[in-house]
Scaffold this active site. Sequence first.
Site, PDB file in Angstrom:
ATOM      1  N   GLY A 159      30.361  10.263 -26.727  1.00 31.18           N
ATOM      2  CA  GLY A 159      31.382   9.417 -27.340  1.00 31.18           C
ATOM      3  C   GLY A 159      32.705  10.134 -27.472  1.00 31.18           C
ATOM      4  O   GLY A 159      33.779   9.549 -27.248  1.00 31.18           O
ATOM      5  N   ASP A 206      29.381  15.810 -27.053  1.00 32.69           N
ATOM      6  CA  ASP A 206      29.061  14.438 -27.434  1.00 32.69           C
ATOM      7  C   ASP A 206      29.686  13.455 -26.447  1.00 32.69           C
ATOM      8  O   ASP A 206      30.907  13.501 -26.210  1.00 32.69           O
ATOM      9  CB  ASP A 206      29.589  14.157 -28.837  1.00 32.69           C
ATOM     10  CG  ASP A 206      29.276  12.749 -29.278  1.00 32.69           C
ATOM     11  OD1 ASP A 206      28.104  12.474 -29.569  1.00 32.69           O
ATOM     12  OD2 ASP A 206      30.199  11.923 -29.278  1.00 32.69           O
ATOM     13  N   ASP A 218      22.211   5.408 -23.050  1.00 33.66           N
ATOM     14  CA  ASP A 218      22.853   4.129 -22.757  1.00 33.66           C
ATOM     15  C   ASP A 218      24.377   4.191 -22.776  1.00 33.66           C
ATOM     16  O   ASP A 218      25.039   3.220 -22.422  1.00 33.66           O
ATOM     17  CB  ASP A 218      22.378   3.061 -23.744  1.00 33.66           C
ATOM     18  CG  ASP A 218      22.897   3.294 -25.169  1.00 33.66           C
ATOM     19  OD1 ASP A 218      23.279   4.448 -25.491  1.00 33.66           O
ATOM     20  OD2 ASP A 218      22.917   2.324 -25.949  1.00 33.66           O
ATOM     21  N   SER A 277      28.503   3.075 -30.451  1.00 36.85           N
ATOM     22  CA  SER A 277      29.866   3.407 -30.057  1.00 36.85           C
ATOM     23  C   SER A 277      30.708   2.175 -29.755  1.00 36.85           C
ATOM     24  O   SER A 277      31.942   2.217 -29.919  1.00 36.85           O
ATOM     25  CB  SER A 277      29.843   4.317 -28.823  1.00 36.85           C
ATOM     26  OG  SER A 277      29.138   5.508 -29.093  1.00 36.85           O
ATOM     27  N   HIS A 313       0.828  -1.205   0.000  1.00 37.35           N
ATOM     28  CA  HIS A 313       0.000   0.000   0.000  1.00 37.35           C
ATOM     29  C   HIS A 313       0.859   1.250   0.000  1.00 37.35           C
ATOM     30  O   HIS A 313       0.368   2.351   0.268  1.00 37.35           O
ATOM     31  CB  HIS A 313      -0.937   0.020   1.212  1.00 37.35           C
ATOM     32  CG  HIS A 313      -2.028  -0.991   1.131  1.00 37.35           C
ATOM     33  ND1 HIS A 313      -2.837  -1.306   2.197  1.00 37.35           N
ATOM     34  CD2 HIS A 313      -2.441  -1.775   0.116  1.00 37.35           C
ATOM     35  CE1 HIS A 313      -3.704  -2.243   1.829  1.00 37.35           C
ATOM     36  NE2 HIS A 313      -3.476  -2.528   0.572  1.00 37.35           N
ATOM     37  N   GLY A 347      31.543   4.194 -40.051  1.00 38.29           N
ATOM     38  CA  GLY A 347      30.432   4.999 -39.562  1.00 38.29           C
ATOM     39  C   GLY A 347      30.064   6.172 -40.434  1.00 38.29           C
ATOM     40  O   GLY A 347      28.972   6.732 -40.288  1.00 38.29           O
TER      41      GLY A 347
END
Length: 569
Positions: free
Chosen positions: A537, A535, A386, A425, A218, A467
């Site tokens: 990365g 950024d 992430d 990455s 509860h 990439g």
Amino acid sequence: MTYFLPENDAVPIAARGLALTHPDTIAVHDTPLYLTARSPHPDRRVALVSGGGSGHEPLHTGLLGRGGLDAVCPGQVFASPHNRQIYEAGRATAKRDGVLLVVKNYTGDVINFGIAAERLRHDGIPVASVLVDDDLATDIADSATGRRGTAATVVVEKLLGAAADRGAGLEELAALGSRIVSRSRSLAVAARAQTSPTTGVPAFDLPAGILEYGVGIHGERGVRTMARPPVDTLVRQMADELLAALPPGHDEVLALVNGLGATTSLELHAISALLVDLLAERGVRTALVVPGTYTAALDMAGFSLTLTRLEEGWTDLWDADTDTPLTFPERVVAAAPDPAAEPAAPAPAPAGREHGSRAVLDRYAEIVTQVRDNLTKLDQLVGDGDFGDNLAGGVRRAVRHADETGVEGTAALAHVFLDEVGGTSGPLFGLLFQHLAAVSPADGRAPTLRGLADATSGALAAIGRVGGAAPGDCTLVDALATAADTLASPPPEAADAPLTCAAEAAVRGALATATLRARRGRASYVGDHALGVPDPGALGVALLYTALADVHEPATATRLPAPGHITAH
């Protein structure tokens, strides 16, 4: 307000929605509100009736139907149903041998179910009750109230439903329910309170890094607060307390890993694996592991563990067929460890831990662990959040790989990031580590300036090919390119500190991405929302060159900004 509920009559409307979803198996009754199973098993001699406050779903209503309950009485949020609901539900569903009431040990439930039982008896209907009181946190010697009833209710209702379908009588079912309760204990923890439907704010405040230990369903606060330990440590503590409280008997258990509303399946399945392994270490076999949200406390962020020490035949009851909104996993094979098994051979001692690329790995792991949360916060601003965990998890696995195999540090990083780390990455960092590993001397010396320059330029070219990113696109390439330029054409001040100068350049390149509009990578999806945010990365690259400088040029590396400062926003 965070809930999407009707302003009025939310519980009756939700009940109608459940019946609409299961039109062949569930009927809803108004004035008073209760739900019934349309097609109970023809061999049933006793009706099973339960209920409680709303906000715990799928508890009770999820077990309505063949193989489960005959009737469910939902109260208002966290409030017991009134006795007329229970009385009318019992009258409507009573079988020839009567009604068994399943009651959680909360004062309102006990009183209202008790009055309903008296009214049913007055009408000549045989009635018995099973009181569920499994909450170990409220096992207080001088308490007149006793333990609360929590998630073990799921186990009780599932096993009793199967036994009722087999034609068990009222006394037999009541005795079975009491045995299940006596052999079940639960504990719950929370990292965030549930949101009050009335005020729209958490029912109580918990500082970051603090857990409430022993909460109720509860939304009651726990018996104590504690600094949040690693989840494996927390599961160990909870499981050991539960095992100590269970009655002696056969070392085989059902383990219910229950979410309290806002806990994800990912978390619950991970906790389940930790729990099964821990129980096996204790010589306890997990015959059934049941992860999922079964007894919620609205949107509380937390979980409970319930252990039921099984008796013969109970797993067969669990495996019995059901036709209810909830489905349950089948039994698992989780044997206790073989005491005669050979102990694992010790891992080889890693060579060169104090020097060379292994020292770089250890320093990089230290830095990344320190700033993981900062990287996560930055990535949440420009992407999916992430990156911090992905980078830290990969580095952690690389340390373990180096410990187990004795390979050099950058080689361990390359192996793990290329073969085991996903996302965007992960493999790109793997290419960088692969090129650095190729020029890292095995004797612990620093890479030559020419070797490091060639490795950085080679990694930059490889990452660009894979990439597609170029300098100015607001990616990790911006930090790597500035480091490569500095190493290829070192300024005069780099004569005695080329790695430190390369690290300074990488930091500048990484921080400069805050002024760029992203054309590639995670930040390109959010447009101008990423402006002002470096950024993550690129920062990860800058931190790697910082680690190289820390290890191989400790005297000059002191002029580098602290990792926490670099990643602060």
